[in-house]
Design an enzyme around this catalytic site. Structure first.
Site, mmCIF file in Angstrom:
data_model
loop_
_atom_site.group_PDB
_atom_site.id
_atom_site.type_symbol
_atom_site.label_atom_id
_atom_site.label_comp_id
_atom_site.label_asym_id
_atom_site.label_seq_id
_atom_site.Cartn_x
_atom_site.Cartn_y
_atom_site.Cartn_z
ATOM 1 N N TYR A 146 0.844 -1.203 0.000
ATOM 2 C CA TYR A 146 0.000 0.000 0.000
ATOM 3 C C TYR A 146 0.875 1.249 0.000
ATOM 4 O O TYR A 146 0.642 2.182 -0.782
ATOM 5 C CB TYR A 146 -0.909 -0.024 1.236
HETATM 6 N N1 LIG Z 1 -9.601 5.682 5.200
HETATM 7 C C1 LIG Z 1 -8.385 6.160 5.372
HETATM 8 O O1 LIG Z 1 -7.897 6.296 6.530
HETATM 9 C C2 LIG Z 1 -7.530 6.584 4.206
HETATM 10 C C3 LIG Z 1 -6.351 7.286 4.479
HETATM 11 C C4 LIG Z 1 -5.548 7.693 3.422
HETATM 12 C C5 LIG Z 1 -5.928 7.427 2.118
HETATM 13 N N2 LIG Z 1 -7.084 6.722 1.886
HETATM 14 C C6 LIG Z 1 -7.429 6.479 0.488
HETATM 15 O O2 LIG Z 1 -8.703 7.011 0.229
HETATM 16 C C7 LIG Z 1 -9.327 6.267 -0.818
HETATM 17 C C8 LIG Z 1 -10.727 5.861 -0.367
HETATM 18 O O3 LIG Z 1 -10.591 4.996 0.754
HETATM 19 P P1 LIG Z 1 -11.761 4.744 1.812
HETATM 20 O O4 LIG Z 1 -11.164 4.759 3.141
HETATM 21 O O5 LIG Z 1 -12.912 5.644 1.508
HETATM 22 O O6 LIG Z 1 -12.082 3.220 1.499
HETATM 23 P P2 LIG Z 1 -13.359 2.497 0.872
HETATM 24 O O7 LIG Z 1 -13.022 1.062 0.847
HETATM 25 O O8 LIG Z 1 -14.599 2.936 1.575
HETATM 26 O O9 LIG Z 1 -13.417 3.091 -0.613
HETATM 27 C C9 LIG Z 1 -12.689 2.555 -1.675
HETATM 28 C C10 LIG Z 1 -13.631 2.379 -2.847
HETATM 29 O O10 LIG Z 1 -12.853 1.916 -3.961
HETATM 30 C C11 LIG Z 1 -13.612 0.933 -4.627
HETATM 31 N N3 LIG Z 1 -12.724 0.041 -5.377
HETATM 32 C C12 LIG Z 1 -11.834 -0.854 -4.871
HETATM 33 N N4 LIG Z 1 -11.242 -1.517 -5.879
HETATM 34 C C13 LIG Z 1 -11.768 -1.028 -7.031
HETATM 35 C C14 LIG Z 1 -11.568 -1.316 -8.401
HETATM 36 N N5 LIG Z 1 -10.715 -2.270 -8.811
HETATM 37 N N6 LIG Z 1 -12.274 -0.611 -9.319
HETATM 38 C C15 LIG Z 1 -13.155 0.329 -8.929
HETATM 39 N N7 LIG Z 1 -13.408 0.634 -7.659
HETATM 40 C C16 LIG Z 1 -12.711 -0.036 -6.707
HETATM 41 C C17 LIG Z 1 -14.360 0.182 -3.523
HETATM 42 O O11 LIG Z 1 -15.491 -0.507 -4.035
HETATM 43 C C18 LIG Z 1 -14.717 1.319 -2.569
HETATM 44 O O12 LIG Z 1 -16.007 1.873 -2.841
HETATM 45 C C19 LIG Z 1 -8.400 5.078 -1.110
HETATM 46 O O13 LIG Z 1 -7.615 5.360 -2.252
HETATM 47 C C20 LIG Z 1 -7.529 5.005 0.118
HETATM 48 O O14 LIG Z 1 -6.283 4.437 -0.140
HETATM 49 C C21 LIG Z 1 -7.881 6.307 2.890
#
Ligand SMILES: NC(=O)c1ccc[n+]([C@@H]2O[C@H](COP(=O)([O-])OP(=O)(O)OC[C@H]3O[C@@H](n4cnc5c(N)ncnc54)[C@H](O)[C@@H]3O)[C@@H](O)[C@H]2O)c1
Length: 239
Positions: A146
């Site tokens: 990641y």
């Molecule tokens: N939650 C955190 O603490 C955090 C921190 C830093 C960065 N992020 C980043 O923020 C973004 C959103 O994360 P989140 O926490 O909302 O998680 P989440 O799992 O709720 O959202 C991720 C979304 O991506 C979709 N997804 C996954 N694989 C896919 C694919 N192959 N094609 C299309 N869609 C796909 C999933 O269905 C989901 O709806 C991510 O890129 C994550 O790395 C999250």
């Protein structure tokens, strides 16, 4: 949520849940017609749902064609689709898991940009926001793939920002620390405590806080920033 002025079409990948969904809501509130591209885009809410897989060029091409047919040409892209994978150190990480995480997070960013940015460059305007992570700057011991994939997203934002600097298309990245939404909720309370403890403000961020910065980066008000990386870490990141 509706706004009085139409500000064009926005695509939010990963908008089916968590941070992406909050971004979709914020962009709709700013007047965008929003398409959500996701493996599970959901059916509720005001956004146009499109099933799409960021690991597939063909799936993204079909999704973009559907967005343009239904809503018109795209002027904003927020790329939030991503996966974290299991919490385990590199020595325990199977190569197949490494490949999957890199394919979704790094490869997905490449494919989404290839699918949507040429049209924006041709039209001479666009705002692109890539959702990276503080893990891509600092490296998280138990999220090696990641961390590497999000470092790739940061570097892509920098490279693309420079490449397209005079095109009217601005490309920036955001690097959230632990956010109280989405994938964080899949972690154990102990892991969430560890994430919280690393943040000087002593709390996780909210998806709405990420969405507020993303909405500004997606707006014409963002006019002299490109290839830049914007912190959302409650004081954790020092660079
Ligand atoms: N939650 C955190 O603490 C955090 C921190 C830093 C960065 N992020 C980043 O923020 C973004 C959103 O994360 P989140 O926490 O909302 O998680 P989440 O799992 O709720 O959202 C991720 C979304 O991506 C979709 N997804 C996954 N694989 C896919 C694919 N192959 N094609 C299309 N869609 C796909 C999933 O269905 C989901 O709806 C991510 O890129 C994550 O790395 C999250």
């Amino acid at each position: 949520m509706t706004a009085s002025t139409d500000t064009g079409v926005a695509v939010v990948t990963g908008g089916g849940s968590g941070i992406g969904r909050a971004c979709a809501d914020a962009l709709a509130a700013a007047g965008h017609r929003v398409a959500v591209l996701d493996l599970s885009p959901g059916t509720s809410g005001p956004h146009h749902p499109v099933v799409a897989d960021v690991t597939s060029t063909a799936s993204l091409a079909a999704a973009v064609a559907e967005v343009e047919r239904a809503l018109g040409p795209v002027s904003v892209v927020v790329h939030a689709a991503g996966i974290s994978g299991p919490w385990q150190g590199l020595l325990d990480l199977p190569e197949s898991t490494w490949n999957q995480i890199m394919d979704v997070n790094a490869g997905g960013t490449f494919r989404v940009c290839k699918a949507l940015l040429p049209g924006m460059v041709e039209r001479g305007y666009g705002r692109v926001v890539l959702v990276a992570s503080v893990a891509g700057k600092e490296g998280s011991a138990l999220l090696p793939a990641y961390s590497a994939s999000k470092a790739a997203v940061i570097a892509l934002a920098k490279a693309l920002g420079k490449d397209l600097a005079t095109s009217g298309v601005l490309v920036n990245a955001v690097t959230p620390a632990g956010i109280d939404a989405g994938m964080t909720h899949e972690n154990s309370p102990e892991i969430q405590d560890t994430m919280r403890a690393a943040i000087p403000m002593g709390r996780l961020g909210t998806a709405q806080e990420v969405a507020a910065l993303v909405a500004w980066l997606a707006s014409p008000a963002c006019s002299f920033s490109t290839g830049a990386v914007f912190d959302l870490s409650g004081g954790r990141s020092t660079h």
